[in-house]
Design an enzyme around this catalytic site. Structure first.
Site, PDB file in Angstrom:
ATOM      1  N   GLY A  49       0.776  -1.229   0.000  1.00 53.22           N
ATOM      2  CA  GLY A  49       0.000   0.000   0.000  1.00 53.22           C
ATOM      3  C   GLY A  49       0.807   1.280   0.000  1.00 53.22           C
ATOM      4  CG  ASP A 107      -1.702   2.290   2.464  1.00 52.67           C
ATOM      5  OD1 ASP A 107      -1.373   2.056   3.650  1.00 52.67           O
ATOM      6  OD2 ASP A 107      -2.294   1.452   1.766  1.00 52.67           O
ATOM      7  CG  ASP A 110      -8.179   1.789  10.207  1.00 53.46           C
ATOM      8  OD1 ASP A 110      -8.743   2.359  11.162  1.00 53.46           O
ATOM      9  OD2 ASP A 110      -8.784   1.034   9.430  1.00 53.46           O
ATOM     10  CE  LYS A 138     -10.472   3.843   7.607  1.00 55.91           C
ATOM     11  NZ  LYS A 138     -10.993   2.468   7.401  1.00 55.91           N
ATOM     12  CB  VAL A 161     -10.685   4.648   2.346  1.00 55.85           C
ATOM     13  CG1 VAL A 161     -11.710   5.559   3.003  1.00 55.85           C
ATOM     14  CG2 VAL A 161      -9.633   4.223   3.348  1.00 55.85           C
ATOM     15  CG  ASP A 167      -6.386  -3.958  -0.858  1.00 53.76           C
ATOM     16  OD1 ASP A 167      -7.090  -4.974  -0.928  1.00 53.76           O
ATOM     17  OD2 ASP A 167      -5.841  -3.582   0.210  1.00 53.76           O
ATOM     18  NE  ARG A 173      -2.358  -3.462  -2.756  1.00 51.58           N
ATOM     19  CZ  ARG A 173      -2.517  -3.404  -1.439  1.00 51.58           C
ATOM     20  NH1 ARG A 173      -2.436  -2.243  -0.826  1.00 51.58           N
ATOM     21  NH2 ARG A 173      -2.753  -4.487  -0.735  1.00 51.58           N
TER      22      ARG A 173
END
Length: 189
Positions: A49, A107, A110, A138, A161, A167, A173
């Site tokens: 990612g 990326d 979270d 996030k 997302v 992904d 991606r």
């Protein structure tokens, strides 16, 4: 039921377009370059990612005169699923980290479980400092204690997302924007 990327795009909202993301990455590079001036940090891309974001961020940092020592790692808790499990290492960096400053490029931040394990591993390897650059953070209140992005580009809603490294069932991606599935689409996955 397996869904394809066309279905995901048709059932998603655009959260951040390409121009917004690339402007955010350019802005991120400025404090990073200032913080790492005079050193050559180990720039660890978190695969898969983090790849699109890390490549763009590295070029922006380089344009500001800071050199980077490149390496990568691959640790995952998802393996294509929508929820995480135990941290699995697929590749550890070959560059020795002892005494080095480390910048992790990922990326999304979270909840932070994966990044917590990666940061701890870097510290166990003797890294002098470990910082996190995440394209997206996030928005929610479930973050792991002590794990936060030192640098981040954009915030995203607490939804599924994808795009710009993230992904949708191992697809999308390379989309140059970030999308979020609608709540209805998520229920129909």
């Amino acid at each position: 039921m397996a869904r394809d990327i066309a279905w995901a795009l048709a059932n998603s909202d655009l959260i951040h377009d390409r121009d917004t993301l690339e402007s955010a990455i350019a802005r991120m590079a400025q404090p990073i370059a200032a913080d790492f001036a005079g050193s050559v940090p180990v720039f660890l891309t978190i695969m898969h990612g983090g790849l699109p974001f890390a490549g763009r961020l590295a070029m922006e940092i380089g344009a500001l005169g800071v050199d980077l020592a490149f390496d990568y790692l691959h640790a995952t808790r998802y393996r294509g699923a929508t929820s995480g499990g135990e941290l699995t290492w697929k590749h550890r960096p070959a560059t020795p980290l002892a005494g080095r400053r480390v910048l992790l490029a990922d990326d999304i931040l979270d909840e932070g479980h994966t990044l917590r394990g990666i940061v701890q591993w870097c510290r166990d390897e003797g890294a002098a400092e470990v910082r996190i650059a995440a394209l997206a953070v996030k928005k929610h209140d479930r973050c792991v204690d002590g794990v936060c992005a030192d640098y981040h580009g954009v915030e995203v809603p607490d939804r599924y997302v994808f795009g710009y490294g993230m992904d949708f069932q191992e697809q999308g991606r390379n989309l140059p924007a970030i999308y979020a599935l609608t709540d209805e689409a998520l229920r129909n996955l």
